[in-house]
Motif scaffolding. Sequence first.
Motif, PDB file in Angstrom:
ATOM      1  N   VAL A 145      -5.532   5.768  -2.168  1.00 52.62           N
ATOM      2  CA  VAL A 145      -6.546   5.682  -3.186  1.00 52.62           C
ATOM      3  C   VAL A 145      -7.380   7.124  -3.040  1.00 52.62           C
ATOM      4  CG1 VAL A 145      -6.801   3.166  -3.036  1.00 52.62           C
ATOM      5  CG2 VAL A 145      -8.143   4.547  -1.393  1.00 52.62           C
ATOM      6  N   ALA A 146      -7.860   7.334  -4.104  1.00 52.48           N
ATOM      7  CA  ALA A 146      -8.663   8.806  -3.835  1.00 52.48           C
ATOM      8  C   ALA A 146      -9.904   8.539  -4.660  1.00 52.48           C
ATOM      9  CB  ALA A 146      -7.683   9.831  -4.601  1.00 52.48           C
ATOM     10  N   LYS A 147     -10.923   9.437  -4.205  1.00 55.12           N
ATOM     11  CA  LYS A 147     -12.097   9.761  -4.886  1.00 55.12           C
ATOM     12  C   LYS A 147     -12.137  11.021  -5.365  1.00 55.12           C
ATOM     13  CE  LYS A 147     -17.265   9.575  -4.078  1.00 55.12           C
ATOM     14  NZ  LYS A 147     -18.242   9.487  -3.296  1.00 55.12           N
ATOM     15  N   THR A 148     -12.555  11.269  -6.720  1.00 53.90           N
ATOM     16  CA  THR A 148     -12.530  12.575  -7.566  1.00 53.90           C
ATOM     17  C   THR A 148     -13.649  12.733  -8.257  1.00 53.90           C
ATOM     18  OG1 THR A 148     -11.351  12.253  -9.450  1.00 53.90           O
ATOM     19  CG2 THR A 148      -9.932  12.446  -7.570  1.00 53.90           C
ATOM     20  N   SER A 149     -14.053  13.879  -8.674  1.00 53.75           N
ATOM     21  CA  SER A 149     -14.863  14.235  -9.635  1.00 53.75           C
ATOM     22  C   SER A 149     -14.340  13.721 -11.112  1.00 53.75           C
ATOM     23  CB  SER A 149     -15.091  15.783  -9.830  1.00 53.75           C
ATOM     24  OG  SER A 149     -14.037  16.585 -10.095  1.00 53.75           O
ATOM     25  N   LEU A 150     -15.346  13.872 -11.939  1.00 57.93           N
ATOM     26  CA  LEU A 150     -14.659  13.420 -13.457  1.00 57.93           C
ATOM     27  C   LEU A 150     -13.589  14.407 -14.086  1.00 57.93           C
ATOM     28  CD1 LEU A 150     -17.924  12.080 -15.309  1.00 57.93           C
ATOM     29  CD2 LEU A 150     -16.288  11.054 -13.875  1.00 57.93           C
ATOM     30  N   THR A 151     -13.385  15.568 -13.267  1.00 53.77           N
ATOM     31  CA  THR A 151     -12.503  16.682 -13.952  1.00 53.77           C
ATOM     32  C   THR A 151     -11.462  16.739 -12.971  1.00 53.77           C
ATOM     33  OG1 THR A 151     -13.805  18.206 -12.807  1.00 53.77           O
ATOM     34  CG2 THR A 151     -14.033  17.884 -15.343  1.00 53.77           C
ATOM     35  N   GLY A 152     -11.188  15.741 -11.830  1.00 59.77           N
ATOM     36  CA  GLY A 152     -10.002  15.753 -10.816  1.00 59.77           C
ATOM     37  C   GLY A 152     -10.268  16.427  -9.670  1.00 59.77           C
ATOM     38  N   GLU A 153     -11.542  17.167  -9.195  1.00 60.12           N
ATOM     39  CA  GLU A 153     -11.469  17.471  -7.904  1.00 60.12           C
ATOM     40  C   GLU A 153     -11.514  16.388  -6.866  1.00 60.12           C
ATOM     41  OE1 GLU A 153     -13.382  18.689 -10.609  1.00 60.12           O
ATOM     42  OE2 GLU A 153     -12.583  20.401 -10.992  1.00 60.12           O
ATOM     43  N   VAL A 154     -10.643  16.751  -5.642  1.00 60.68           N
ATOM     44  CA  VAL A 154     -10.753  15.678  -4.947  1.00 60.68           C
ATOM     45  C   VAL A 154     -11.800  15.585  -4.047  1.00 60.68           C
ATOM     46  CG1 VAL A 154      -9.316  14.391  -2.993  1.00 60.68           C
ATOM     47  CG2 VAL A 154      -8.185  15.424  -5.061  1.00 60.68           C
ATOM     48  N   VAL A 155     -12.551  14.363  -3.524  1.00 58.93           N
ATOM     49  CA  VAL A 155     -13.449  14.263  -2.554  1.00 58.93           C
ATOM     50  C   VAL A 155     -12.735  13.879  -1.242  1.00 58.93           C
ATOM     51  CG1 VAL A 155     -15.752  13.255  -1.972  1.00 58.93           C
ATOM     52  CG2 VAL A 155     -15.223  13.622  -4.295  1.00 58.93           C
ATOM     53  N   TRP A 156     -11.923  12.785  -1.602  1.00 57.60           N
ATOM     54  CA  TRP A 156     -11.416  12.273  -0.182  1.00 57.60           C
ATOM     55  C   TRP A 156     -10.265  11.611  -0.775  1.00 57.60           C
ATOM     56  CZ3 TRP A 156     -11.054   7.352  -1.306  1.00 57.60           C
ATOM     57  CH2 TRP A 156     -12.501   6.557  -1.545  1.00 57.60           C
ATOM     58  N   THR A 157      -9.160  11.339   0.223  1.00 61.83           N
ATOM     59  CA  THR A 157      -7.842  10.724  -0.137  1.00 61.83           C
ATOM     60  C   THR A 157      -7.725   9.675   0.953  1.00 61.83           C
ATOM     61  OG1 THR A 157      -7.167  12.169  -1.538  1.00 61.83           O
ATOM     62  CG2 THR A 157      -5.551  10.442  -0.731  1.00 61.83           C
ATOM     63  N   ILE A 158      -7.585   8.307   0.938  1.00 60.25           N
ATOM     64  CA  ILE A 158      -7.028   7.565   1.925  1.00 60.25           C
ATOM     65  C   ILE A 158      -5.557   6.928   1.670  1.00 60.25           C
ATOM     66  CG2 ILE A 158      -7.879   5.335   2.983  1.00 60.25           C
ATOM     67  CD1 ILE A 158     -10.701   5.881   1.882  1.00 60.25           C
TER      68      ILE A 158
END
Length: 359
Positions: A145-158
Amino acid sequence: MDQRSAFNSRQTDSRRAFLKTASAAVAGSFFAPAILGAEDKAGSKPPVLGEGAFQYEAIHNWGDIPKHIQWGETHGVCVDSAGLIYIKHRSKTKTPMDAIVVFDPAGKFVRSFGKEYHGGGHGIDVRKEGSDEFLYLSDTKHGVVAKTSLTGEVVWTIGRPAAPEHYKDTKQRYSPTNIAFAPDGGFYVGDGYGSHFIHKYTKEGKPEFYWGGSGTEPGKMKTPHGMWLDVRDGTPKIAVCDRANHRLQYFSLDGKHLGFVNTVSFPADIDIQGDIMVVSDLHARVTLFDKQNKVITHLGYDQDWTNKVLDGFKVRTQPETWQAGRFVHPHDACFDQEGNLFVTEWVSVGRVSKLKKLS
């Protein structure tokens, strides 16, 4: 085992049971709303689904798909505060393709991204945190699962959870299907195609607790596929599409079983706007529920069509047989700010439908 294999293997018995009981259940408790405009034999007018205060013009194959995108199975959809529509699909092409495609409210292509999720595109939801919005993504192929910006920049991946006992067996698959948001800023992850557990994380992505596992008894699940935070009655709780058990299952925020909603067939995902809950049902319909979880209407429902769709699941690969105003395998549905619905379907060439609210 990919989604189609898992889906087919779980459905041999359940499909027979559904076909045996669905007609009686619908006749006894609900009715199949007429598709208004069906008399337009020339096909110049989009069909109208629903009834009363819930009527929608069905616009199939919505969105101006750019040449560099070839729809695979269109799995997920969400809408941000600016009204942009995000579609997550699973392409089967050998060359990695952007898994997330963004359109404006008129259906014009805006951008695409997410080659790293190629082949695993599944759940997608948007969340506002302070003044910013983020996407939360579930990838069934890569087990993340991943959290990204609305343009796809990754904040974190679990990735695969490390601690729970059920993952110590390396043969146990971890395949997260969807996410629900918690009131405390954390979130829940459903391991729908893996262990059938639900995992709670903090807002920073740290694991807190988990519950569930495979079974039919209260608290157990078979394919916890989609989830949503339901606050309609003032008490926050988690509604889960317990898909292969043919029910919604409700839990407290700490994972305690609360109850069932059985007026579904094969529920895939949930969205809520105001007092109205929409459930995308893989058995060829989209259902609206009121605040008491009573069925308002089944959009696109027709028992004969459903029987055809479930007869070997061949229809999903035969777009020439699809009927206007009918769904094949709705996999996700969400509201926009104006009350319109966007429906994505688990079909081989993908399909996005806009249900434009008329009343």
